[in-house]
Design an enzyme around this catalytic site. Structure first.
Site, PDB file in Angstrom:
ATOM      1  N   LYS A 147      60.285  34.314 -11.264  1.00  0.00           N
ATOM      2  CA  LYS A 147      60.796  34.190 -12.628  1.00  0.00           C
ATOM      3  C   LYS A 147      61.138  32.749 -13.030  1.00  0.00           C
ATOM      4  O   LYS A 147      60.233  31.985 -13.330  1.00  0.00           O
ATOM      5  CB  LYS A 147      61.964  35.166 -12.820  1.00  0.00           C
ATOM      6  CG  LYS A 147      61.453  36.608 -12.592  1.00  0.00           C
ATOM      7  CD  LYS A 147      62.296  37.740 -13.063  1.00  0.00           C
ATOM      8  CE  LYS A 147      61.466  39.025 -12.999  1.00  0.00           C
ATOM      9  NZ  LYS A 147      62.057  40.120 -12.288  1.00  0.00           N
ATOM     10  N   ASP A 171      67.053  38.951  -2.390  1.00  0.00           N
ATOM     11  CA  ASP A 171      66.008  38.904  -3.401  1.00  0.00           C
ATOM     12  C   ASP A 171      66.627  38.292  -4.651  1.00  0.00           C
ATOM     13  O   ASP A 171      67.276  38.979  -5.436  1.00  0.00           O
ATOM     14  CB  ASP A 171      65.459  40.307  -3.665  1.00  0.00           C
ATOM     15  CG  ASP A 171      64.380  40.290  -4.750  1.00  0.00           C
ATOM     16  OD1 ASP A 171      64.157  39.223  -5.356  1.00  0.00           O
ATOM     17  OD2 ASP A 171      63.769  41.353  -4.983  1.00  0.00           O
ATOM     18  N   TYR A 220      65.148  46.797  -7.116  1.00  0.00           N
ATOM     19  CA  TYR A 220      63.696  46.660  -7.239  1.00  0.00           C
ATOM     20  C   TYR A 220      63.272  45.356  -6.585  1.00  0.00           C
ATOM     21  O   TYR A 220      63.886  44.321  -6.817  1.00  0.00           O
ATOM     22  CB  TYR A 220      63.290  46.663  -8.717  1.00  0.00           C
ATOM     23  CG  TYR A 220      61.807  46.458  -8.956  1.00  0.00           C
ATOM     24  CD1 TYR A 220      60.881  47.451  -8.618  1.00  0.00           C
ATOM     25  CD2 TYR A 220      61.326  45.282  -9.531  1.00  0.00           C
ATOM     26  CE1 TYR A 220      59.521  47.269  -8.843  1.00  0.00           C
ATOM     27  CE2 TYR A 220      59.968  45.098  -9.758  1.00  0.00           C
ATOM     28  CZ  TYR A 220      59.069  46.089  -9.422  1.00  0.00           C
ATOM     29  OH  TYR A 220      57.723  45.900  -9.648  1.00  0.00           O
TER      30      TYR A 220
END
Ligand SMILES: *Cc1c(COP(=O)(O)O)cnc(C)c1O
Length: 433
Positions: free
Chosen positions: A270, A242, A147
């Site tokens: 994050k 990522d 994702y």
């Protein structure tokens, strides 16, 4: 006495009337485990509290950002100071942005320059635009089960056919958006080699979660990341890690430090926001200088690098620079994983336990989980039963089989022990149904 969740249920009913599905991000809705979401009132260290006053040990940690736990005193103090003395946003440069950028550059050797944005989604979307602008190529490769946020051209799954051209996973994503996204199998270099043989000259970049954390947790097989590096170099495509989830989590320098593979571009999010909205993308100077206004590739943001969010990030990274932090995290995570493994074995429940540092996943699956199709062999119904049994005992896990559990530095010996104890009961319960 079962726990009372009635106030959360009431709040959910109210929310559903005016917010689609009652939540501002889908997985929060607990649909995958067939329950109502809990409405949280506050957090403290490793604990969160719901609207009915129930206490939980939290293994979601805002889906990753809170590596220091909730309301860490030093992060709070920095935020208070920022609110009282600085302000929340100017839309003009502040020294704080250079400080956070400097910390990222110092932590991650492949990153010479970095641009701050507001979310992981923005980071990946912008990094891929940059890769396309830099290489003058249009196609990108992503892996099934990874994702990278919700940009149209990333909401793509494998279609049929040998060279699996992507098809949209959501209405509203056009065939045009899907046309430039090629889907490969995680941990399968052969499938990637074939893709490059056919399309290599048109591939701007391969984007990958160096440890996949959005299909449960799936580790890169030995040689997989190095193979990606080699293949992308051979065809002069860019390799994008990522590290929105893994950055500053699996090691201070991210998965690239842990596995010793150097990407061209890296995406963050994050943890670098310490619980506030921050993302970033960075890489070699030569590539990053293509970003506007230094170069022609456009990318912008009204609130990008705002002092409040950046302050939370700086305070968090400072805490993570203390010696022994990652070792402590590893020890606690290893201990918890070991106990969970033992508890499942004692109860006779078949599980796969995948873990990279403080991110882990218990798959209710019969075979090792190494990619998307083996992840899909896990039994979501068993996970749902496990999840509910844990919740009832005050352990808050991700409400889906296909998510990571996060241990934070606030999770102490006591929390780990309580969690293992709850798991022993939950696995026995699973076995009995
Ligand atoms: C969470 C996540 C994203 C998306 O970040 P948002 O801040 O939710 O937009 C992208 N990539 C990975 C690997 C993630 O874990």
């Amino acid at each position: 006495m079962p726990r009372d969740y009635s106030r959360s249920a009431e709040l959910f009913e109210q929310a559903k009337k005016i917010i689609p599905g009652g939540v501002n991000s889908p997985v929060r809705a607990f649909q995958a485990v067939g329950a109502n979401p809990l409405f949280i009132t506050h957090g403290e260290g490793p604990l969160i509290y719901d609207a009915d006053g129930n206490e939980y040990i939290d293994y979601v940690c805002s889906w990753g950002p809170l590596l220091m736990g909730h309301r860490h005193p030093q992060v709070l103090a920095a935020l208070k100071r920022c609110l009282e003395e600085t302000g929340t946003s100017f839309g003009a440069p502040t020294e704080l942005e250079t400080e956070l950028a400097g910390m990222i550059v110092a932590a991650v050797p492949s990153v010479d320059m970095v641009r701050l944005v507001n979310s992981g989604t923005e980071a990946t979307m912008s990094a891929l635009r940059l890769a396309r602008g830099y290489t003058h190529r249009s196609k990108i490769v992503k892996f099934a089960g990874c994702y990278h946020g919700h940009a149209d051209f990333l909401l793509i799954k494998a279609g049929s056919g040998a060279l699996t051209l992507g098809v949209p996973t959501s209405p509203g994503v056009t065939a045009g958006s899907a046309a430039d996204t090629i889907i490969a199998n995680y941990n399968d270099l052969d499938s990637l080699r074939e893709i490059f043989r056919q399309e290599g000259e048109n591939i701007a970049a391969v984007i990958v979660e160096p440890v996949a954390g959005n299909m449960g947790v799936v580790l890169p097989a030995a040689g997989f990341l190095a193979g990606l590096r080699q293949l992308t170099e051979e065809y002069e495509s860019l390799l994008i890690f990522d590290e929105v989830m893994t950055g500053f989590r699996v090691a201070y320098g991210g998965a690239q430090e842990l596995y010793g593979v150097t990407p061209d571009l890296t995406c963050f999010g994050k943890i670098i926001g310490g619980g506030l909205p921050v993302g970033a993308y960075g890489g070699r100077q030569q590539i990053m200088e293509q970003v506007a206004p230094a170069g022609p590739v456009y990318q912008a943001g009204t609130l990008s690098g705002n002092p409040l969010a950046v302050t939370a990030g700086i305070a968090t990274l400072k805490l993570l620079q203390q010696p022994g932090v990652y070792q402590r995290l590893e020890e606690r995570s290893a201990k918890l994983a070991g106990w969970l493994w033992e508890a499942a074995g004692e109860a006779g429940v078949e599980v796969q336990l995948n873990r990279a540092g403080s991110m882990s996943c218990v798959f209710f699956a019969p075979q090792p989980v190494v990619d998307y199709s083996s992840a899909c062999s896990a039994d979501p119904a068993r996970y749902a039963a496990f999840f509910k049994a844990m919740l009832e005992q005050g352990i808050y896990l991700a409400p889906s089989q296909f998510e990571a559990a996060f241990v934070s530095l606030a999770h102490g010996e006591q929390e780990i022990e309580r969690t293992a104890e709850a798991a022993r009961f939950a696995f026995r319960f699973i076995k009995s149904i």
